[in-house]
Write a protein that holds these residues in place. Structure first.
Motif, PDB file in Angstrom:
ATOM      1  N   ASP A 190      41.952  46.103  36.024  1.00  0.00           N
ATOM      2  CA  ASP A 190      41.568  45.659  34.674  1.00  0.00           C
ATOM      3  C   ASP A 190      41.560  46.838  33.702  1.00  0.00           C
ATOM      4  O   ASP A 190      42.014  46.723  32.566  1.00  0.00           O
ATOM      5  CB  ASP A 190      40.171  45.023  34.696  1.00  0.00           C
ATOM      6  CG  ASP A 190      40.221  43.577  35.164  1.00  0.00           C
ATOM      7  OD1 ASP A 190      41.333  43.019  35.236  1.00  0.00           O
ATOM      8  OD2 ASP A 190      39.153  43.012  35.459  1.00  0.00           O
TER       9      ASP A 190
ATOM     10  N   PRO B 145      48.166  40.227  28.812  1.00  0.00           N
ATOM     11  CA  PRO B 145      47.543  39.490  29.906  1.00  0.00           C
ATOM     12  C   PRO B 145      48.136  39.836  31.267  1.00  0.00           C
ATOM     13  O   PRO B 145      49.314  40.191  31.361  1.00  0.00           O
ATOM     14  CB  PRO B 145      47.844  38.023  29.567  1.00  0.00           C
ATOM     15  CG  PRO B 145      48.987  38.058  28.622  1.00  0.00           C
ATOM     16  CD  PRO B 145      48.936  39.369  27.910  1.00  0.00           C
TER      17      PRO B 145
ATOM     18  N   CYS C  61      47.796  36.168  37.512  1.00  0.00           N
ATOM     19  CA  CYS C  61      47.491  36.277  38.942  1.00  0.00           C
ATOM     20  C   CYS C  61      47.876  34.981  39.624  1.00  0.00           C
ATOM     21  O   CYS C  61      47.382  33.919  39.266  1.00  0.00           O
ATOM     22  CB  CYS C  61      46.006  36.531  39.151  1.00  0.00           C
ATOM     23  SG  CYS C  61      45.476  38.038  38.366  1.00  0.00           S
TER      24      CYS C  61
ATOM     25  N   TYR D  19      37.053  36.288  41.712  1.00  0.00           N
ATOM     26  CA  TYR D  19      36.865  37.074  40.482  1.00  0.00           C
ATOM     27  C   TYR D  19      37.937  36.715  39.448  1.00  0.00           C
ATOM     28  O   TYR D  19      37.701  36.673  38.260  1.00  0.00           O
ATOM     29  CB  TYR D  19      36.931  38.547  40.895  1.00  0.00           C
ATOM     30  CG  TYR D  19      36.988  39.612  39.831  1.00  0.00           C
ATOM     31  CD1 TYR D  19      35.835  40.077  39.211  1.00  0.00           C
ATOM     32  CD2 TYR D  19      38.208  40.213  39.490  1.00  0.00           C
ATOM     33  CE1 TYR D  19      35.889  41.099  38.275  1.00  0.00           C
ATOM     34  CE2 TYR D  19      38.267  41.243  38.559  1.00  0.00           C
ATOM     35  CZ  TYR D  19      37.106  41.679  37.951  1.00  0.00           C
ATOM     36  OH  TYR D  19      37.169  42.696  37.038  1.00  0.00           O
ATOM     37  N   TYR D  20      39.132  36.409  39.946  1.00  0.00           N
ATOM     38  CA  TYR D  20      40.241  36.059  39.049  1.00  0.00           C
ATOM     39  C   TYR D  20      40.303  34.568  38.725  1.00  0.00           C
ATOM     40  O   TYR D  20      40.853  34.179  37.696  1.00  0.00           O
ATOM     41  CB  TYR D  20      41.578  36.429  39.698  1.00  0.00           C
ATOM     42  CG  TYR D  20      41.867  37.904  39.710  1.00  0.00           C
ATOM     43  CD1 TYR D  20      42.009  38.609  38.516  1.00  0.00           C
ATOM     44  CD2 TYR D  20      42.029  38.583  40.907  1.00  0.00           C
ATOM     45  CE1 TYR D  20      42.287  39.965  38.526  1.00  0.00           C
ATOM     46  CE2 TYR D  20      42.315  39.940  40.917  1.00  0.00           C
ATOM     47  CZ  TYR D  20      42.430  40.623  39.729  1.00  0.00           C
ATOM     48  OH  TYR D  20      42.709  41.956  39.741  1.00  0.00           O
ATOM     49  N   SER D  21      39.764  33.744  39.630  1.00  0.00           N
ATOM     50  CA  SER D  21      40.077  32.320  39.550  1.00  0.00           C
ATOM     51  C   SER D  21      39.567  31.632  38.285  1.00  0.00           C
ATOM     52  O   SER D  21      40.087  30.581  37.918  1.00  0.00           O
ATOM     53  CB  SER D  21      39.572  31.601  40.809  1.00  0.00           C
ATOM     54  OG  SER D  21      38.170  31.701  40.845  1.00  0.00           O
ATOM     55  N   ALA D  22      38.577  32.220  37.625  1.00  0.00           N
ATOM     56  CA  ALA D  22      38.061  31.575  36.411  1.00  0.00           C
ATOM     57  C   ALA D  22      38.916  31.915  35.189  1.00  0.00           C
ATOM     58  O   ALA D  22      38.723  31.357  34.113  1.00  0.00           O
ATOM     59  CB  ALA D  22      36.621  32.009  36.178  1.00  0.00           C
ATOM     60  N   ARG D  23      39.857  32.802  35.340  1.00  0.00           N
ATOM     61  CA  ARG D  23      40.653  33.233  34.178  1.00  0.00           C
ATOM     62  C   ARG D  23      41.745  32.220  33.834  1.00  0.00           C
ATOM     63  O   ARG D  23      42.313  31.591  34.737  1.00  0.00           O
ATOM     64  CB  ARG D  23      41.320  34.583  34.456  1.00  0.00           C
ATOM     65  CG  ARG D  23      40.300  35.669  34.709  1.00  0.00           C
ATOM     66  CD  ARG D  23      40.976  37.018  34.722  1.00  0.00           C
ATOM     67  NE  ARG D  23      39.997  38.031  35.068  1.00  0.00           N
ATOM     68  CZ  ARG D  23      40.261  39.315  35.181  1.00  0.00           C
ATOM     69  NH1 ARG D  23      41.487  39.754  34.974  1.00  0.00           N
ATOM     70  NH2 ARG D  23      39.317  40.182  35.474  1.00  0.00           N
ATOM     71  N   PRO D  24      42.080  32.096  32.552  1.00  0.00           N
ATOM     72  CA  PRO D  24      43.119  31.134  32.171  1.00  0.00           C
ATOM     73  C   PRO D  24      44.506  31.511  32.693  1.00  0.00           C
ATOM     74  O   PRO D  24      45.405  30.676  32.720  1.00  0.00           O
ATOM     75  CB  PRO D  24      43.098  31.165  30.630  1.00  0.00           C
ATOM     76  CG  PRO D  24      42.363  32.406  30.263  1.00  0.00           C
ATOM     77  CD  PRO D  24      41.456  32.759  31.392  1.00  0.00           C
ATOM     78  N   THR D  25      44.687  32.749  33.131  1.00  0.00           N
ATOM     79  CA  THR D  25      46.001  33.183  33.620  1.00  0.00           C
ATOM     80  C   THR D  25      46.085  33.163  35.148  1.00  0.00           C
ATOM     81  O   THR D  25      46.966  33.787  35.743  1.00  0.00           O
ATOM     82  CB  THR D  25      46.305  34.622  33.129  1.00  0.00           C
ATOM     83  OG1 THR D  25      45.175  35.433  33.445  1.00  0.00           O
ATOM     84  CG2 THR D  25      46.597  34.661  31.655  1.00  0.00           C
ATOM     85  N   PHE D  26      45.154  32.464  35.788  1.00  0.00           N
ATOM     86  CA  PHE D  26      45.162  32.358  37.262  1.00  0.00           C
ATOM     87  C   PHE D  26      45.847  31.056  37.695  1.00  0.00           C
ATOM     88  O   PHE D  26      45.591  30.003  37.130  1.00  0.00           O
ATOM     89  CB  PHE D  26      43.720  32.387  37.787  1.00  0.00           C
ATOM     90  CG  PHE D  26      43.617  32.221  39.278  1.00  0.00           C
ATOM     91  CD1 PHE D  26      43.859  33.279  40.133  1.00  0.00           C
ATOM     92  CD2 PHE D  26      43.282  30.989  39.830  1.00  0.00           C
ATOM     93  CE1 PHE D  26      43.772  33.138  41.511  1.00  0.00           C
ATOM     94  CE2 PHE D  26      43.185  30.829  41.204  1.00  0.00           C
ATOM     95  CZ  PHE D  26      43.426  31.904  42.048  1.00  0.00           C
TER      96      PHE D  26
END
Ligand code: AMP
Length: 242
Positions: free
Chosen positions: A99, A107, A110, A192-199
């Motif tokens: 990060d 962005p 992932c 940790y990544y899964s809540a991001r809009p780019t996951f």
């Protein structure tokens, strides 16, 4: 905007093969920490000597060491228009460092490739790499039992005999250890990544071609653009740099 992609998933999910193809087709470098470390071991460098035993046991090399390698690699000019990361990050500390490294670079997408453990063990046991150049056999679209005679990847590989070997960390016991470490250290990091809009998540039980298509679609949807525009994105960025 750059095309920054992180491939997530357990050993044997197909990350390396897909990362290689996506990188080639979109004109960005594939950065595989496993490949970098294997090359170091192969060359007998100081780094290689330091990580050899850890890798053979299927354990993770230290965060500080691997973060330093990735930081240096991602700041080279060829990674400025984007990159495909394969095998990094694997721990929460590595994810945090990524990060920081990419904070000003647009962005980071992932994509997690999901495959059940038993299928992973089956795949990894049949996996072969070129002992000379480190290329993955499956990157050439072949299964282990139908490999071409030569690797063909470099002049040296083309001129000498077959060099396909099993990776020293692909034995069943080491693979099970690597899977244990994956579920303990790496899978929680993916949360940790899964809540991001780019996951995005992809079903890795599909054929390699279907996974490839799903990957391109996932990246395009994460960036909110048609798949056909992904290459333009890289070309524009490279043009702006020139
Ligand atoms: P891979 O080819 O990605 O399965 O990596 C092979 C081995 O290299 C792993 O089992 C680890 O020993 C080491 N390795 C690769 N990437 C990392 C990483 N990001 N963090 C720690 N160890 C790594």
């Amino acid at each position: 905007m750059a095309l920054n992609l992180v491939m997530l998933g357990p050993p044997g999910a197909g990350k390396g093969t897909q990362a290689e193809r996506f990188a080639r087709e979109h004109g960005i470098p594939k950065v595989s920490t496993g490949d970098i470390l294997r090359e170091a071991v192969h060359s007998g460098s100081e780094l290689g000597r330091a990580v050899k035993t850890v890798m053979e046991r299927g354990e993770l090399v230290g965060d500080e060491l691997i973060i330093g390698i990735v930081r240096e690699r991602l700041t080279r000019p060829d990674a400025m228009a984007g990159f495909v990361l394969d095998g990094f990050p694997r721990t929460a500390a590595q994810a945090k460092a990524l990060d920081e490294i990419t904070a000003t670079r647009g962005p980071v997408i992932c994509v997690e490739i999901q495959v059940p453990d038993e299928e992973l063990v089956r795949r990894v046991r049949g996996r072969r790499v070129c002992d000379d150049c480190g290329a993955n056999a499956d990157a050439f679209g072949h299964k282990a039992d139908e490999l071409p005679e030569l690797c063909q990847n470099t002049e040296r590989c083309r001129s000498i005999g077959p060099k396909w070997v099993a990776r020293s960390d692909d034995s069943e016991s080491v693979v099970r250890e690597r899977l244990k470490i994956y579920w303990r250290d790496t899978r929680p990091m993916i949360e940790y990544y899964s809540a991001r809009p780019t996951f995005r998540v992809i079903d890795g039980l599909q054929s390699p071609e279907q996974v490839r298509e799903a990957l391109v679609a996932a990246v395009a949807s994460a960036l909110g653009m048609p798949a056909s525009q992904l290459r333009t994105l890289v070309a524009k960025k490279l043009g702006a740099q020139a």
